[in-house]
Design an enzyme around this catalytic site. Structure first.
Site, mmCIF file in Angstrom:
data_model
loop_
_atom_site.group_PDB
_atom_site.id
_atom_site.type_symbol
_atom_site.label_atom_id
_atom_site.label_comp_id
_atom_site.label_asym_id
_atom_site.label_seq_id
_atom_site.Cartn_x
_atom_site.Cartn_y
_atom_site.Cartn_z
ATOM 1 N N GLY A 35 0.878 -1.227 0.149
ATOM 2 C CA GLY A 35 0.132 0.038 -0.129
ATOM 3 C C GLY A 35 0.743 1.181 -0.137
ATOM 4 O O GLY A 35 1.997 1.216 -0.481
ATOM 5 N N GLU A 192 -18.263 11.506 1.018
ATOM 6 C CA GLU A 192 -17.958 11.479 -0.725
ATOM 7 C C GLU A 192 -18.899 10.384 -1.289
ATOM 8 O O GLU A 192 -19.611 10.709 -2.271
ATOM 9 C CB GLU A 192 -16.518 10.849 -0.982
ATOM 10 C CG GLU A 192 -15.640 11.898 -0.567
ATOM 11 C CD GLU A 192 -14.175 11.636 -0.259
ATOM 12 O OE1 GLU A 192 -13.238 12.445 -0.537
ATOM 13 O OE2 GLU A 192 -13.751 10.314 -0.324
ATOM 14 N N ALA A 337 -3.247 8.836 3.647
ATOM 15 C CA ALA A 337 -2.177 8.301 2.757
ATOM 16 C C ALA A 337 -0.854 8.937 3.175
ATOM 17 O O ALA A 337 0.180 8.404 3.141
ATOM 18 C CB ALA A 337 -2.770 8.488 1.531
HETATM 19 C C1 LIG Z 1 -12.468 4.638 0.810
HETATM 20 C C2 LIG Z 1 -11.204 5.372 1.382
HETATM 21 C C3 LIG Z 1 -10.957 6.650 1.041
HETATM 22 C C4 LIG Z 1 -9.977 7.285 1.559
HETATM 23 N N1 LIG Z 1 -9.649 8.447 1.154
HETATM 24 C C5 LIG Z 1 -8.672 9.129 1.713
HETATM 25 C C6 LIG Z 1 -8.186 10.404 1.190
HETATM 26 O O1 LIG Z 1 -8.948 11.013 0.629
HETATM 27 N N2 LIG Z 1 -7.100 10.916 1.561
HETATM 28 C C7 LIG Z 1 -6.072 10.288 2.416
HETATM 29 O O2 LIG Z 1 -5.031 10.888 2.523
HETATM 30 N N3 LIG Z 1 -6.542 9.002 2.997
HETATM 31 C C8 LIG Z 1 -7.679 8.245 2.416
HETATM 32 N N4 LIG Z 1 -7.837 7.162 2.681
HETATM 33 C C9 LIG Z 1 -6.821 6.488 3.548
HETATM 34 C C10 LIG Z 1 -5.615 6.053 3.181
HETATM 35 O O3 LIG Z 1 -6.097 5.108 1.885
HETATM 36 C C11 LIG Z 1 -5.030 4.885 3.929
HETATM 37 O O4 LIG Z 1 -4.444 5.987 4.894
HETATM 38 C C12 LIG Z 1 -3.575 4.472 3.237
HETATM 39 O O5 LIG Z 1 -4.026 3.475 2.368
HETATM 40 C C13 LIG Z 1 -2.862 3.555 4.222
HETATM 41 O O6 LIG Z 1 -1.829 2.847 3.722
HETATM 42 P P1 LIG Z 1 -1.275 1.676 4.226
HETATM 43 O O7 LIG Z 1 -0.060 1.214 3.134
HETATM 44 O O8 LIG Z 1 -0.900 1.632 5.803
HETATM 45 O O9 LIG Z 1 -2.309 0.429 3.964
HETATM 46 P P2 LIG Z 1 -2.972 0.085 2.419
HETATM 47 O O10 LIG Z 1 -2.920 1.228 1.650
HETATM 48 O O11 LIG Z 1 -4.244 -0.344 3.188
HETATM 49 O O12 LIG Z 1 -2.038 -1.022 2.050
HETATM 50 C C14 LIG Z 1 -1.915 -2.356 2.759
HETATM 51 C C15 LIG Z 1 -1.634 -3.490 1.839
HETATM 52 O O13 LIG Z 1 -1.346 -4.551 2.846
HETATM 53 C C16 LIG Z 1 -1.827 -5.688 2.072
HETATM 54 N N5 LIG Z 1 -1.933 -6.514 3.222
HETATM 55 C C17 LIG Z 1 -3.101 -6.606 3.982
HETATM 56 N N6 LIG Z 1 -2.876 -7.625 4.741
HETATM 57 C C18 LIG Z 1 -2.079 -8.444 4.398
HETATM 58 C C19 LIG Z 1 -1.263 -9.430 4.763
HETATM 59 N N7 LIG Z 1 -1.884 -10.315 5.759
HETATM 60 N N8 LIG Z 1 -0.390 -10.001 4.030
HETATM 61 C C20 LIG Z 1 -0.042 -9.531 2.959
HETATM 62 N N9 LIG Z 1 -0.419 -8.432 2.472
HETATM 63 C C21 LIG Z 1 -1.523 -7.771 3.311
HETATM 64 C C22 LIG Z 1 -2.994 -5.132 1.411
HETATM 65 O O14 LIG Z 1 -3.238 -6.128 0.272
HETATM 66 C C23 LIG Z 1 -2.535 -3.697 0.942
HETATM 67 O O15 LIG Z 1 -1.942 -3.765 -0.335
HETATM 68 C C24 LIG Z 1 -8.995 6.271 2.404
HETATM 69 C C25 LIG Z 1 -9.212 5.039 2.796
HETATM 70 C C26 LIG Z 1 -10.364 4.421 2.079
HETATM 71 C C27 LIG Z 1 -10.543 2.996 2.370
#
Ligand SMILES: Cc1cc2nc3c(=O)[nH]c(=O)nc-3n(C[C@H](O)[C@H](O)[C@H](O)COP(=O)(O)OP(=O)(O)OC[C@H]3O[C@@H](n4cnc5c(N)ncnc54)[C@H](O)[C@@H]3O)c2cc1C
Length: 454
Positions: A35, A192, A337
């Site tokens: 992510g 949204e 994000a």
């Molecule tokens: C609908 C929605 C709208 C959003 N809108 C905004 C916005 O407008 N602005 C903003 O800043 N933020 C927004 N966010 C929040 C933002 O998307 C998150 O803060 C961000 O994605 C977090 O990043 P991350 O890398 O921690 O997790 P993620 O992006 O969720 O990535 C986690 C990754 O880990 C993988 N994974 C999970 N579990 C496992 C496992 N057990 N083994 C292997 N892989 C695994 C998943 O497949 C994924 O690819 C939104 C979120 C959502 C759901």
């Protein structure tokens, strides 16, 4: 059991210039999750004298901020998802593996996958969050959350199918229930979704049906807290509230849903007959966080040290939504994000610092602001001291999202889709495919390049 000197073969293009690795003595950094946090961590390690293995249970990076546009038929999945392997294919020190991590074995310094064990010298856990129903898991069936492409397609199906069924329905009460949409949760996602649903019913579908007026659809946004968009300044939450009401959304704040069953949503003072209920009320850390030997904090997150290291484990970092990190004043950082991207980079840099014999540095989040859209030409934005609402905020939102999308193709196609939607008020991805929750499969989505069909 595959070891990291002989990884299990994975389909897809090979790393272009294979590293000389027999045996490879470079420290092994494993990143869980591709992510925002995981991907940025991997990129920050591209020139580091380490070998990197990024493991994700999906083969694509998902741009979650635009998921609601897939759910509301503006964009197709392929426009917001990009193969991780392609993103990192030029990074010769990095291997991408498709696999699901079950737990972290801190004692043996291994990640345990469903079918393998991967040893690590350094680990970055960045697996994000999932929807939570606050102990009411049975609500999930009626009220899908919005965290994955599958869920977005399920929601899209539910919304469009409700209008289709309403066209054939002769019973006025049944038709009313079909045209009632309840969104639970008034954070950015709920706002949204509600704005987009209002526009679908009031504008996009305006001339499409003969037996009812789509503009009569009832859209309720239910929020347990006192305001929408908790965390935004009062002026902006008020502006968002008013904009939604102008679009015809009924906003109920200070209202907690007490039950959800097929066809009915229970509020403390009213039972609402609604065929479509969407869940935007909360997320919790992915289960793997429970295997890191720490008591989880609010939101199922893992409390980390100021360097993002796991307490007591200086070679293990947690970044992104799964981590509970704080700013200089001790305030919890939000699950957005930017926090994830900057946190992923900080974790990677701290690993490099440690390898160079330096102390890891604390994570200092640089807040670039918050923006939430309310339909096609309105948004609210807080950027430093600036508080904007209306078209200018929306234009900034659109620009930022285009810039941060991965891949030129996505940027161009999304920009074109939005430009067309802006002038026509249309939604290009209005096809009903599959049955909600059943045959909308990841495989189908990812093997299709036809944006319109998906
Ligand atoms: C609908 C929605 C709208 C959003 N809108 C905004 C916005 O407008 N602005 C903003 O800043 N933020 C927004 N966010 C929040 C933002 O998307 C998150 O803060 C961000 O994605 C977090 O990043 P991350 O890398 O921690 O997790 P993620 O992006 O969720 O990535 C986690 C990754 O880990 C993988 N994974 C999970 N579990 C496992 C496992 N057990 N083994 C292997 N892989 C695994 C998943 O497949 C994924 O690819 C939104 C979120 C959502 C759901």
């Amino acid at each position: 059991m595959a070891t990291m000197t002989s990884p299990a073969p994975v389909p897809g293009p090979q790393v272009p210039s294979p590293e000389p690795t027999s045996p490879d003595s470079r420290p092994h950094v494993v990143i869980l999750g591709g992510g925002f946090a995981g991907l940025n961590a991997a990129k920050a390690l591209r020139r580091a004298p380490v070998r990197v293995t990024l493991i994700d249970k999906r083969n694509f990076h998902l741009f979650q901020p635009l998921l609601y546009q897939v759910a509301t038929a503006s964009l197709s999945p392929s426009e917001i998802a990009y193969p991780i392997r392609s993103i990192l294919h030029k990074q010769a020190n990095t291997t991408v593996l498709l696999g699901e991590a079950r737990r972290v074995d801190l004692e043996r310094q291994e990640v345990v996958l469903t079918d393998d064990r991967i040893p690590f010298d350094y680990l970055i856990v960045a697996t994000g969050t999932q929807s939570t129903y606050f102990g009411h898991d049975d609500w999930q069936q009626q009220a899908p959350g919005l965290k994955s492409i599958e869920e977005a397609l399920t929601i899209r199906h539910k919304i469009l199918y409700a209008f289709e069924r309403a066209e054939r329905e002769t019973d006025p009460d049944r038709r009313r229930a079909l045209l009632t949409f309840v969104i639970v949760g008034g954070g950015a996602t709920g706002v949204e979704l509600a704005g987009a649903l209002a526009e679908i019913s009031r504008q996009t579908l305006r001339q499409d049906f003969r037996n009812f007026n789509p503009a009569d659809a009832r859209i309720l946004l239910v929020e347990g807290g006192p305001t929408l968009l908790g965390g935004y300044p009062d002026r902006l939450t008020g502006a968002a509230h008013r904009s939604l009401e102008r679009l015809g959304v009924e906003v109920r704040t200070d209202t907690r849903v007490t039950g959800i069953e097929p066809g009915t949503v229970h509020l403390p003072d009213e039972d609402i007959a609604a065929e479509t209920v969407l869940w935007a009320a909360g997320v919790t850390g992915q289960e793997i966080g429970q295997t890191l030997g720490q008591a989880l904090v609010r939101g199922g997150r893992v409390a980390v040290e100021e360097t993002l290291a796991l307490p007591g484990h200086p070679n293990v970092y947690v970044a992104g939504d799964l981590a509970m990190s704080k700013d200089k004043r001790g305030k919890e950082l939000p699950g957005v994000a930017q926090v994830a991207m900057q946190g992923g980079r900080r974790a990677a840099k701290n690993i490099v610092r440690t390898l160079n014999g330096n102390d890891p540095q604390p994570f200092h989040y640089f807040d670039k602001g918050n923006i939430a859209t309310i339909g096609w030409n309105r948004a609210v934005a807080e950027i430093g001291p600036l508080q904007l609402s209306g078209f200018l905020a929306w234009a900034i939102w659109a620009l930022i999202h285009i810039v941060f999308l991965i891949g030129y193709r996505s940027r161009i196609t999304v920009a074109l889709q939005w430009a067309w939607a802006y002038v026509s008020r249309g939604r290009g991805a209005r096809l009903i495919t599959g049955t909600p929750g059943h045959d909308v499969t990841e495989a189908r989505v990812l093997t299709s390049d036809a944006t319109a069909a998906d």
